[in-house]
Scaffold this active site. Structure first.
Site, PDB file in Angstrom:
ATOM      1  N   HIS A  99       0.819  -1.214   0.000  1.00 31.32           N
ATOM      2  CA  HIS A  99       0.000   0.000   0.000  1.00 31.32           C
ATOM      3  C   HIS A  99       0.855   1.267   0.000  1.00 31.32           C
ATOM      4  CE1 HIS A  99      -3.189  -2.584   2.340  1.00 31.32           C
ATOM      5  NE2 HIS A  99      -3.196  -2.825   1.048  1.00 31.32           N
TER       6      HIS A  99
HETATM    7  C1  LIG Z   1      -0.385  -6.925  -4.777  1.00 28.70           C
HETATM    8  C2  LIG Z   1      -1.263  -5.831  -4.256  1.00 28.70           C
HETATM    9  C3  LIG Z   1      -2.304  -6.144  -3.381  1.00 28.70           C
HETATM   10  C4  LIG Z   1      -3.141  -5.133  -2.899  1.00 28.70           C
HETATM   11  N1  LIG Z   1      -4.244  -5.475  -2.180  1.00 28.70           N
HETATM   12  C5  LIG Z   1      -5.160  -4.523  -1.895  1.00 28.70           C
HETATM   13  C6  LIG Z   1      -6.414  -4.882  -1.359  1.00 28.70           C
HETATM   14  O1  LIG Z   1      -6.729  -6.064  -1.162  1.00 28.70           O
HETATM   15  N2  LIG Z   1      -7.294  -3.882  -1.072  1.00 28.70           N
HETATM   16  C7  LIG Z   1      -6.992  -2.576  -1.276  1.00 28.70           C
HETATM   17  O2  LIG Z   1      -7.813  -1.718  -0.944  1.00 28.70           O
HETATM   18  N3  LIG Z   1      -5.794  -2.212  -1.809  1.00 28.70           N
HETATM   19  C8  LIG Z   1      -4.909  -3.149  -2.162  1.00 28.70           C
HETATM   20  N4  LIG Z   1      -3.752  -2.799  -2.784  1.00 28.70           N
HETATM   21  C9  LIG Z   1      -3.447  -1.370  -2.985  1.00 28.70           C
HETATM   22  C10 LIG Z   1      -4.261  -0.707  -4.106  1.00 28.70           C
HETATM   23  O3  LIG Z   1      -4.463  -1.591  -5.180  1.00 28.70           O
HETATM   24  C11 LIG Z   1      -3.507   0.556  -4.550  1.00 28.70           C
HETATM   25  O4  LIG Z   1      -3.422   1.450  -3.457  1.00 28.70           O
HETATM   26  C12 LIG Z   1      -4.179   1.273  -5.711  1.00 28.70           C
HETATM   27  O5  LIG Z   1      -4.401   0.414  -6.791  1.00 28.70           O
HETATM   28  C13 LIG Z   1      -3.282   2.431  -6.156  1.00 28.70           C
HETATM   29  O6  LIG Z   1      -3.915   3.110  -7.211  1.00 28.70           O
HETATM   30  P1  LIG Z   1      -3.159   4.223  -8.045  1.00 28.70           P
HETATM   31  O7  LIG Z   1      -4.144   4.748  -9.015  1.00 28.70           O
HETATM   32  O8  LIG Z   1      -2.501   5.158  -7.109  1.00 28.70           O
HETATM   33  O9  LIG Z   1      -1.963   3.451  -8.805  1.00 28.70           O
HETATM   34  P2  LIG Z   1      -2.015   2.204  -9.780  1.00 28.70           P
HETATM   35  O10 LIG Z   1      -3.313   1.502  -9.675  1.00 28.70           O
HETATM   36  O11 LIG Z   1      -0.779   1.427  -9.526  1.00 28.70           O
HETATM   37  O12 LIG Z   1      -1.973   2.851 -11.231  1.00 28.70           O
HETATM   38  C14 LIG Z   1      -0.850   3.430 -11.829  1.00 28.70           C
HETATM   39  C15 LIG Z   1      -0.919   3.146 -13.333  1.00 28.70           C
HETATM   40  O13 LIG Z   1       0.000   3.993 -14.006  1.00 28.70           O
HETATM   41  C16 LIG Z   1       0.655   3.241 -15.004  1.00 28.70           C
HETATM   42  N5  LIG Z   1       1.925   3.902 -15.290  1.00 28.70           N
HETATM   43  C17 LIG Z   1       2.977   4.062 -14.459  1.00 28.70           C
HETATM   44  N6  LIG Z   1       3.974   4.710 -15.093  1.00 28.70           N
HETATM   45  C18 LIG Z   1       3.522   4.985 -16.334  1.00 28.70           C
HETATM   46  C19 LIG Z   1       4.094   5.641 -17.455  1.00 28.70           C
HETATM   47  N7  LIG Z   1       5.339   6.149 -17.420  1.00 28.70           N
HETATM   48  N8  LIG Z   1       3.355   5.748 -18.591  1.00 28.70           N
HETATM   49  C20 LIG Z   1       2.097   5.245 -18.660  1.00 28.70           C
HETATM   50  N9  LIG Z   1       1.517   4.589 -17.620  1.00 28.70           N
HETATM   51  C21 LIG Z   1       2.225   4.478 -16.468  1.00 28.70           C
HETATM   52  C22 LIG Z   1       0.801   1.879 -14.371  1.00 28.70           C
HETATM   53  O14 LIG Z   1       1.072   0.880 -15.320  1.00 28.70           O
HETATM   54  C23 LIG Z   1      -0.538   1.715 -13.678  1.00 28.70           C
HETATM   55  O15 LIG Z   1      -1.502   1.156 -14.524  1.00 28.70           O
HETATM   56  C24 LIG Z   1      -2.883  -3.783  -3.259  1.00 28.70           C
HETATM   57  C25 LIG Z   1      -1.844  -3.471  -4.138  1.00 28.70           C
HETATM   58  C26 LIG Z   1      -1.053  -4.482  -4.654  1.00 28.70           C
HETATM   59  C27 LIG Z   1       0.031  -4.141  -5.636  1.00 28.70           C
END
Ligand SMILES: Cc1cc2nc3c(=O)[nH]c(=O)nc-3n(C[C@H](O)[C@H](O)[C@H](O)COP(=O)(O)OP(=O)(O)OC[C@H]3O[C@@H](n4cnc5c(N)ncnc54)[C@H](O)[C@@H]3O)c2cc1C
Length: 535
Positions: A470
């Site tokens: 997280h």
């Molecule tokens: C293994 C795992 C288990 C988890 N379990 C849970 C759970 O059970 N419950 C829960 O609430 N949370 C859980 N989480 C946490 C939750 O999923 C994250 O906090 C949330 O998805 C983060 O969202 P975000 O939009 O910040 O980033 P992300 O969802 O990571 O999105 C970032 C996106 O940007 C893209 N990106 C990055 N750099 C570039 C670039 N240069 N050009 C184009 N695209 C790019 C990436 O490919 C990705 O698709 C878990 C996370 C993981 C990894």
């Protein structure tokens, strides 16, 4: 066309929400850019295959932290989704919102508009809860489906019974209600036996809109910043390198690792660090990459011959075949479960104003070496420190976007984070010692019952602790000099640029982070619309 009103970088949990919300206005041309591919693989869709999704290099950035000095210099696994839906397409699907006081703390730190009462409408707006319909707390017609696992494994009853026998804790039906301390079955973002990420819930229904363009397998190399204003992004895809212009705003949703990376590659970050790498400084912001926080986690793992738990073994082959058939025919049964079916929120010192420890229960053995499905039988209880004091930081390894950033997670760099973990392991043992699980004749393989003293348990922690995946906080929202974005999520010192993802959290919340990120993106959509249209 390479001109849009909004260019959104990263189709992760937040990016999919923003793309869907901003393209609701047919006048707005929205482009969503994602480095990874689509989210249609069974590993991504079938809840019980979550381990396959996490371990597959195809869907992940394949990151590890820098060696962690408090953890015997181990590099710790750092899975981050690289596909549509982002980390929300590979996560554990557990649905939690954090504690209301967490958001009141955000607001008290200067972030007007982010108190619990301010953010609750966005949690509700995003949610379609199948089990709880109280409209004061829950949404019932939002995009993301939330529900209990329909047929949880029998071991969950024993987990609940252990708390009951121990005494002093309440059974909790709804961890998002007014009272959230206690133990019970938890909800997950699962719909009709499939993962419901923001890709499936928000983005897929919006794909038919002519004003929404989604570019996949297109990696943004840097943001284009001219005269103190973000004007677009430079990306590379199969068709080569191109610049996409944003007439209104660039919205950075690349997550807690890659959003600070992209800011720094674009000249926005700590000036000395950037100059050291030969990057022209466009905006000196020392907070970029700082304030890294994650939930440290440690497992107590038990094995047994009894086959009640989920798991693969020769003795259960016929049952596994039946489970597969049931899933293929009815999308039901164990394969429709995310495995993490129960949890508990508890306070290590009673004096705290909110639970500081989560104990997720997994009715499956933890494999000793990485393998995506549980081999053999057993169960595991994790101890998760919800409010670690340790902070890490992210720096660039080089000026090349293909070099993964250096992530020093700073795990246990503040030694005060160790005691709550040891307290949690001892609570887990007290639960097991109630006898609630006695019929399974399970034995503790990790840390092992010879690890009794603080020293022995700390040694185990240094050997085995990881995180709950997280990471947050690396483009912190605030109004002080260290903040990266203001409470409207605008990057300080650069016009037409916002960060909208887990990196803006000023402080990590006391629960899993996906639903809070959805909330952030829902609120951001309102902030963005209001700043352009005045509504
Ligand atoms: C293994 C795992 C288990 C988890 N379990 C849970 C759970 O059970 N419950 C829960 O609430 N949370 C859980 N989480 C946490 C939750 O999923 C994250 O906090 C949330 O998805 C983060 O969202 P975000 O939009 O910040 O980033 P992300 O969802 O990571 O999105 C970032 C996106 O940007 C893209 N990106 C990055 N750099 C570039 C670039 N240069 N050009 C184009 N695209 C790019 C990436 O490919 C990705 O698709 C878990 C996370 C993981 C990894």
């Amino acid at each position: 066309m390479s001109r849009y009103d909004y260019v959104i970088v990263g189709a992760g949990t937040a990016g999919c929400v923003l793309a869907a919300r901003l393209s609701e206005d047919p006048q707005m041309r929205v482009c969503l850019v994602e480095a990874g591919g689509p989210a249609r693989h069974p590993f991504v869709k079938v809840p019980a295959l979550v381990g396959c999704a996490i371990l597959s290099r195809r869907f992940s950035w394949g990151l590890m932290t820098e060696p962690q000095s408090a953890l015997n210099n181990r590099r710790v696994f750092l899975p981050r989704g690289k596909l549509v839906g982002g980390s929300g397409s590979i996560n554990g699907m557990a649905y939690h919102r954090g504690h209301p006081l967490d958001y009141d703390d955000w607001a008290a730190a200067g972030n007007a508009g982010w108190s619990w009462n301010d953010v609750l409408p966005y949690f509700r707006r995003s949610e379609n809860n199948a089990n709880f319909r109280d409209p004061a707390v829950h949404g019932v017609d939002g995009p993301v489906h939330v529900q209990h696992i329909p047929r949880p494994n029998r071991l969950n009853r024993d987990f609940a019974r252990a708390f009951e026998m121990l005494g002093g804790y309440s059974q909790r039906a709804d961890f998002t209600g007014a009272e959230r301390e206690g133990y019970g079955l938890r909800q997950g973002t699962i719909f009709q036996g499939r993962r419901d990420s923001t890709a499936t819930a928000y983005l897929h229904p919006a794909l038919k809109r002519p004003n929404l363009t989604v570019l996949t397998r297109a990696q943004v190399h840097r943001l284009q910043v001219q005269g103190g204003r973000a004007t677009g992004v430079v990306l590379r895809s199969a068709s080569g390198t191109e610049t996409i212009e944003a007439d209104r705003e660039v919205l950075l949703c690349a997550g807690a690792i890659h959003s600070p990376q992209l800011l720094m590659l674009s000249g926005i970050g700590p000036a000395r660090h950037l100059e050291g790498l030969g990057i022209e400084v466009k905006a000196g912001l020392d907070g970029v990459g700082a304030n890294y926080q994650d939930h440290p986690a440690l497992q107590v793992n038990l094995e047994m011959r009894d086959t009640t738990s989920y798991g693969l073994s020769l003795r259960t082959l016929p049952r596994s075949a039946w489970n597969l058939l049931e899933y293929l025919v009815a999308r039901a049964g164990p394969l429709a479960s995310n495995v993490f079916e129960s949890t508990a929120f508890v306070r290590s010192p009673e004096s705290l104003d909110r639970p500081d420890i989560q104990i997720p229960f997994q009715p499956a053995r933890r494999n000793p070496t990485p393998f995506p499905l549980p081999l053999g039988h057993g169960f595991a209880l994790s101890v998760v420190n919800l409010y670690p004091r340790s902070r890490g930081q992210i720096q660039l390894a080089s000026a090349d976007v293909h070099d993964a950033p250096r992530v020093d997670a700073g795990l246990f760099s503040d030694p005060a984070d160790i005691a709550p973990m040891l307290w949690g392991v001892r609570l887990v043992r007290r639960l097991i010692d109630t006898g609630a699980f006695a019929q399974y004749h399970a034995h503790e393989v990790l840390p092992g019952r010879d690890a009794l003293s603080d020293e022995a348990l700390t040694a185990y922690l240094r050997r085995a602790a990881a995180t709950a995946h997280h990471p947050v906080g690396t483009c912190r929202m605030g109004t002080d000099a260290g903040a990266v974005v203001d409470p409207d999520l605008r990057v300080r010192g650069v016009k037409n640029l916002r960060v909208v993802d887990a990196s803006i959290f000023p402080r990590i919340v006391g629960g899993n982070t996906n639903a809070p990120v959805v909330m952030v993106a829902e609120k951001a959509a309102d902030l963005i619309r209001a700043s352009h249209t005045g509504v």
